[in-house]
Design a protein around this motif. Structure first.
Motif, PDB file in Angstrom:
ATOM      1  N   ALA A 210      -6.611   2.963 -12.934  1.00 46.60           N
ATOM      2  CA  ALA A 210      -6.274   2.162 -11.630  1.00 46.60           C
ATOM      3  C   ALA A 210      -6.268   0.641 -11.524  1.00 46.60           C
ATOM      4  CB  ALA A 210      -7.619   3.313 -10.730  1.00 46.60           C
ATOM      5  N   ILE A 211      -5.647   0.222 -10.385  1.00 44.17           N
ATOM      6  CA  ILE A 211      -5.352  -0.711  -9.996  1.00 44.17           C
ATOM      7  C   ILE A 211      -5.734  -0.664  -8.533  1.00 44.17           C
ATOM      8  CG2 ILE A 211      -4.447  -3.269  -9.332  1.00 44.17           C
ATOM      9  CD1 ILE A 211      -2.493  -2.345 -11.644  1.00 44.17           C
ATOM     10  N   VAL A 212      -7.084  -0.945  -7.881  1.00 45.87           N
ATOM     11  CA  VAL A 212      -7.279  -0.600  -6.406  1.00 45.87           C
ATOM     12  C   VAL A 212      -6.565  -1.822  -5.888  1.00 45.87           C
ATOM     13  CG1 VAL A 212      -8.787  -1.155  -4.390  1.00 45.87           C
ATOM     14  CG2 VAL A 212      -8.565   0.736  -6.712  1.00 45.87           C
ATOM     15  N   ALA A 213      -5.441  -1.708  -4.414  1.00 47.96           N
ATOM     16  CA  ALA A 213      -5.032  -3.220  -3.950  1.00 47.96           C
ATOM     17  C   ALA A 213      -5.879  -2.448  -2.083  1.00 47.96           C
ATOM     18  CB  ALA A 213      -3.594  -2.384  -3.499  1.00 47.96           C
ATOM     19  N   PHE A 214      -6.285  -3.595  -2.301  1.00 43.64           N
ATOM     20  CA  PHE A 214      -7.602  -3.528  -0.693  1.00 43.64           C
ATOM     21  C   PHE A 214      -7.767  -4.702   0.320  1.00 43.64           C
ATOM     22  CE2 PHE A 214     -11.885  -3.885   0.864  1.00 43.64           C
ATOM     23  CZ  PHE A 214     -12.055  -2.791   1.050  1.00 43.64           C
ATOM     24  N   GLY A 215      -7.287  -3.742   1.176  1.00 41.62           N
ATOM     25  CA  GLY A 215      -6.959  -5.190   2.421  1.00 41.62           C
ATOM     26  C   GLY A 215      -7.339  -3.924   3.979  1.00 41.62           C
ATOM     27  N   ALA A 247       1.666   0.646 -18.966  1.00 39.14           N
ATOM     28  CA  ALA A 247       2.745   1.643 -17.961  1.00 39.14           C
ATOM     29  C   ALA A 247       1.239   3.116 -17.574  1.00 39.14           C
ATOM     30  CB  ALA A 247       3.270   2.726 -18.615  1.00 39.14           C
ATOM     31  N   THR A 248       0.334   2.406 -18.655  1.00 41.47           N
ATOM     32  CA  THR A 248      -0.461   3.602 -18.395  1.00 41.47           C
ATOM     33  C   THR A 248      -1.612   3.318 -17.386  1.00 41.47           C
ATOM     34  OG1 THR A 248      -1.865   2.304 -19.601  1.00 41.47           O
ATOM     35  CG2 THR A 248      -0.364   3.740 -20.792  1.00 41.47           C
ATOM     36  N   LEU A 249      -1.236   2.382 -16.475  1.00 39.50           N
ATOM     37  CA  LEU A 249      -1.739   1.883 -14.584  1.00 39.50           C
ATOM     38  C   LEU A 249      -1.726   2.536 -13.733  1.00 39.50           C
ATOM     39  CD1 LEU A 249      -2.755  -1.867 -16.339  1.00 39.50           C
ATOM     40  CD2 LEU A 249      -4.590   0.857 -16.103  1.00 39.50           C
ATOM     41  N   GLY A 250      -2.253   3.312 -12.978  1.00 39.51           N
ATOM     42  CA  GLY A 250      -1.850   3.434 -11.251  1.00 39.51           C
ATOM     43  C   GLY A 250      -1.665   2.533 -10.280  1.00 39.51           C
ATOM     44  N   VAL A 251      -1.734   2.918  -9.220  1.00 34.51           N
ATOM     45  CA  VAL A 251      -2.513   1.434  -8.617  1.00 34.51           C
ATOM     46  C   VAL A 251      -2.964   2.416  -6.794  1.00 34.51           C
ATOM     47  CG1 VAL A 251      -1.393  -0.122  -6.623  1.00 34.51           C
ATOM     48  CG2 VAL A 251      -0.054   0.259  -9.024  1.00 34.51           C
ATOM     49  N   LEU A 252      -4.021   2.156  -6.640  1.00 37.45           N
ATOM     50  CA  LEU A 252      -4.004   3.128  -5.630  1.00 37.45           C
ATOM     51  C   LEU A 252      -4.322   2.098  -3.633  1.00 37.45           C
ATOM     52  CD1 LEU A 252      -7.285   4.318  -6.936  1.00 37.45           C
ATOM     53  CD2 LEU A 252      -5.426   5.289  -6.472  1.00 37.45           C
ATOM     54  N   ASN A 253      -3.439   2.411  -2.762  1.00 40.55           N
ATOM     55  CA  ASN A 253      -3.649   1.551  -1.886  1.00 40.55           C
ATOM     56  C   ASN A 253      -4.710   2.201  -0.544  1.00 40.55           C
ATOM     57  OD1 ASN A 253      -2.823   0.641   0.217  1.00 40.55           O
ATOM     58  ND2 ASN A 253      -0.537   0.125   0.317  1.00 40.55           N
ATOM     59  N   GLU A 254      -5.584   1.121  -0.503  1.00 37.35           N
ATOM     60  CA  GLU A 254      -7.009   1.254   0.249  1.00 37.35           C
ATOM     61  C   GLU A 254      -7.144   0.054   1.113  1.00 37.35           C
ATOM     62  OE1 GLU A 254      -8.415   3.618   0.090  1.00 37.35           O
ATOM     63  OE2 GLU A 254      -8.723   4.111  -2.252  1.00 37.35           O
ATOM     64  N   GLY A 255      -5.504  -0.198   1.556  1.00 39.02           N
ATOM     65  CA  GLY A 255      -5.180  -0.368   2.745  1.00 39.02           C
ATOM     66  C   GLY A 255      -5.922  -0.084   4.343  1.00 39.02           C
ATOM     67  N   ILE A 256      -6.298  -1.155   5.473  1.00 38.86           N
ATOM     68  CA  ILE A 256      -6.114   0.100   6.687  1.00 38.86           C
ATOM     69  C   ILE A 256      -6.280  -0.866   7.828  1.00 38.86           C
ATOM     70  CG2 ILE A 256      -7.786   0.716   8.535  1.00 38.86           C
ATOM     71  CD1 ILE A 256      -9.720   1.825   6.386  1.00 38.86           C
ATOM     72  N   GLY A 257      -4.825  -1.304   8.413  1.00 40.04           N
ATOM     73  CA  GLY A 257      -4.573  -1.820   9.622  1.00 40.04           C
ATOM     74  C   GLY A 257      -5.230  -2.451  10.201  1.00 40.04           C
ATOM     75  N   GLY A 258      -5.226  -3.601  10.716  1.00 37.98           N
ATOM     76  CA  GLY A 258      -6.601  -4.000  11.090  1.00 37.98           C
ATOM     77  C   GLY A 258      -7.829  -4.581  11.022  1.00 37.98           C
ATOM     78  N   ASN A 259      -8.464  -4.099   9.463  1.00 42.70           N
ATOM     79  CA  ASN A 259      -9.096  -3.768   9.108  1.00 42.70           C
ATOM     80  C   ASN A 259      -9.765  -5.915   8.567  1.00 42.70           C
ATOM     81  OD1 ASN A 259     -10.780  -3.581   5.749  1.00 42.70           O
ATOM     82  ND2 ASN A 259     -11.430  -2.041   8.277  1.00 42.70           N
ATOM     83  N   ARG A 260     -11.162  -5.921   8.805  1.00 38.81           N
ATOM     84  CA  ARG A 260     -11.782  -7.104   8.673  1.00 38.81           C
ATOM     85  C   ARG A 260     -12.788  -7.430   7.345  1.00 38.81           C
ATOM     86  NH1 ARG A 260     -13.240  -8.418  14.131  1.00 38.81           N
ATOM     87  NH2 ARG A 260     -13.922  -6.080  14.995  1.00 38.81           N
ATOM     88  N   ILE A 261     -13.133  -8.503   6.579  1.00 42.40           N
ATOM     89  CA  ILE A 261     -14.477  -7.947   5.642  1.00 42.40           C
ATOM     90  C   ILE A 261     -14.924  -7.674   6.256  1.00 42.40           C
ATOM     91  CG2 ILE A 261     -15.383  -9.622   3.864  1.00 42.40           C
ATOM     92  CD1 ILE A 261     -12.544 -11.101   3.915  1.00 42.40           C
TER      93      ILE A 261
END
Length: 418
Positions: A210-215, A247-261
């Motif tokens: 899996a690929i995590v998209a974090f933002g 083709a064997t990689l999934g994507v996980l959307n871990e974004g939260i609107g308004g989030n900060r570091i």
């Protein structure tokens, strides 16, 4: 004459061999062949929903949520969250099925989901629950519907994701196994459902991950057209699936609107939620970091600056996230921050900070590489602003075309073994 030891009877040898074999619980053996393993195919980041009006729990109800997955597989499990709950959460029943559009499900594909063999579960406050595996032939890029029955209960606070960018249905009573829901109301938030995993099996199982998209909201998909799966992680998932090497990689959307570091705002800070939203996901191999524009915007807002930080502070935070991912063998790619001049909280000082962070992302040796979303979306004639094609109109978030440009700009070779 040598002394011979009497040979034990055959049945005794068989008994001894059986006793020496390691004990394997039935469920642990469920994945089957060596190399089979669980991989996240869909996920979202939970945060706290103050259930002040008793929208959930006042009476028996069914929540029906359809999610667009990335990877497919023959077995599915779901992850439910009470991580932000302050009271026990009872799930009376759970079903999964392929979507038939709207609030309807494909009945031949439907399957009840259990938890340690039981149809219901009580999830303590602060905890999550992983279901037992369920058979369902889930296609890649398919739509999976998860139906949860919540019996009446006191729920002062619930785990949810505020921006689903898709329609969720709420109906009275226990209707988890019904083809369609009568008297359903709609919402645009995901409640309780945190993730979906599939079993990677077969000759290519070892390549699955899996690929995590974090933002923040730009990963979450603000201003994308609802129910069209137009966010940049969706675009990436489609491109990965169409390429035989990825083709064997999934994507996980871990974004939260308004989030900060560095500071809590909409949900915990990126540093605070990282273990939950990245490291705890199944089969993570890669991480894409796109976060800091909210830290910059609020710190340098000409009208109301607060939680003031510097570019060095943000770089230190991004470095921490990368180091923590590297501890778990995860490759980390930094994504440059997209243009924001013209947005409500933009300022010259903020633009200078964005430029400094982007320069570090492009040149540092901490990350394993970078993705240039800034270049993909900016106006060549005025690079501090979105191009007319990419801008949603608020000068902070891309529209559908902007998200497509972002997803299309990602070099898929980043996700293939060297």
């Amino acid at each position: 004459m040598p002394i011979r030891t009497p040979r034990p009877p055959a049945f005794a040898l068989l008994l001894l061999a059986a006793l020496l074999l390691p004990s394997v619980p039935a469920q642990a053996a469920a994945p089957g062949a060596p190399g089979d393993h669980w991989v996240g195919t869909w996920a979202t980041s939970p945060l706290a929903y103050a259930n002040k009006d008793g929208k959930l729990g006042a009476a028996d109800m069914t929540i029906r949520e359809t999610v667009h997955v990335s990877l497919g597989g023959p077995r599915v499990r779901i992850v439910l969250s009470n991580e932000f709950g302050i009271a026990p959460l009872t799930i009376g029943a759970a079903h999964i099925a392929l979507s038939a559009g709207g609030n309807a499900i494909d009945l031949p594909s439907a399957n009840a989901v259990t938890f340690s063999g039981h149809a219901s579960i009580v999830i303590p406050p602060g905890a999550l629950a992983v279901s037992d595996p369920a058979d369902l032939n889930l296609p890649a890029l398919g739509d999976l519907t998860v139906s949860l029955f919540l019996p009446a209960q006191s729920l002062p606070q619930v785990s949810y994701h505020g921006f689903a960018d898709s329609t969720v249905y709420l109906a009275p009573g226990n209707a988890v196994s019904e083809k369609s829901l009568d008297d359903a109301t709609t919402t645009s938030s995901w409640f309780i459902l945190k993730g979906v995993d599939v079993l990677a099996t077969g000759k290519d199982a070892a390549k699955a991950g899996a690929i995590v998209a974090f933002g923040d909201s730009i990963t979450d998909g603000a201003h994308a057209t609802p129910n069209t799966n137009s966010r940049w992680p969706d675009v990436l998932a489609r491109r990965l699936h169409a390429n035989k090497d990825t083709a064997t990689l999934g994507v996980l959307n871990e974004g939260i609107g308004g989030n900060r570091i560095l500071h809590d705002t909409t949900g915990p800070s990126a540093l605070a939620r990282f273990d939950r939203d990245v490291l705890a996901q199944a089969g993570v191999r890669y991480l894409i970091l796109l976060e800091a524009i909210n830290d910059i915007g609020h710190a340098t807002d000409l009208n109301k600056p607060y939680d003031v930080v510097t570019a060095d502070d943000l770089i230190a935070g991004l470095t921490q996230l990368a180091e923590r991912a590297h501890m778990h063998g995860i490759k980390v790619y930094g994504a440059t921050l997209t243009p924001y001049v013209g947005a409500g909280y933009q300022s010259p000082a903020g633009e200078a900070m964005r430029s400094a962070v982007n320069a570090w992302i492009r040149q540092n040796t901490v990350l394993d590489g970078f993705i240039d979303f800034d270049q993909a979306t900016r106006d060549p004639a005025n690079p501090t602003r979105f191009s007319a094609n990419a801008d949603s109109g608020d000068h902070l978030h891309p529209g559908d075309a902007g998200y497509k440009a972002m997803g299309d700009s990602i070099d898929l070779k980043l996700f293939t073994p060297k």
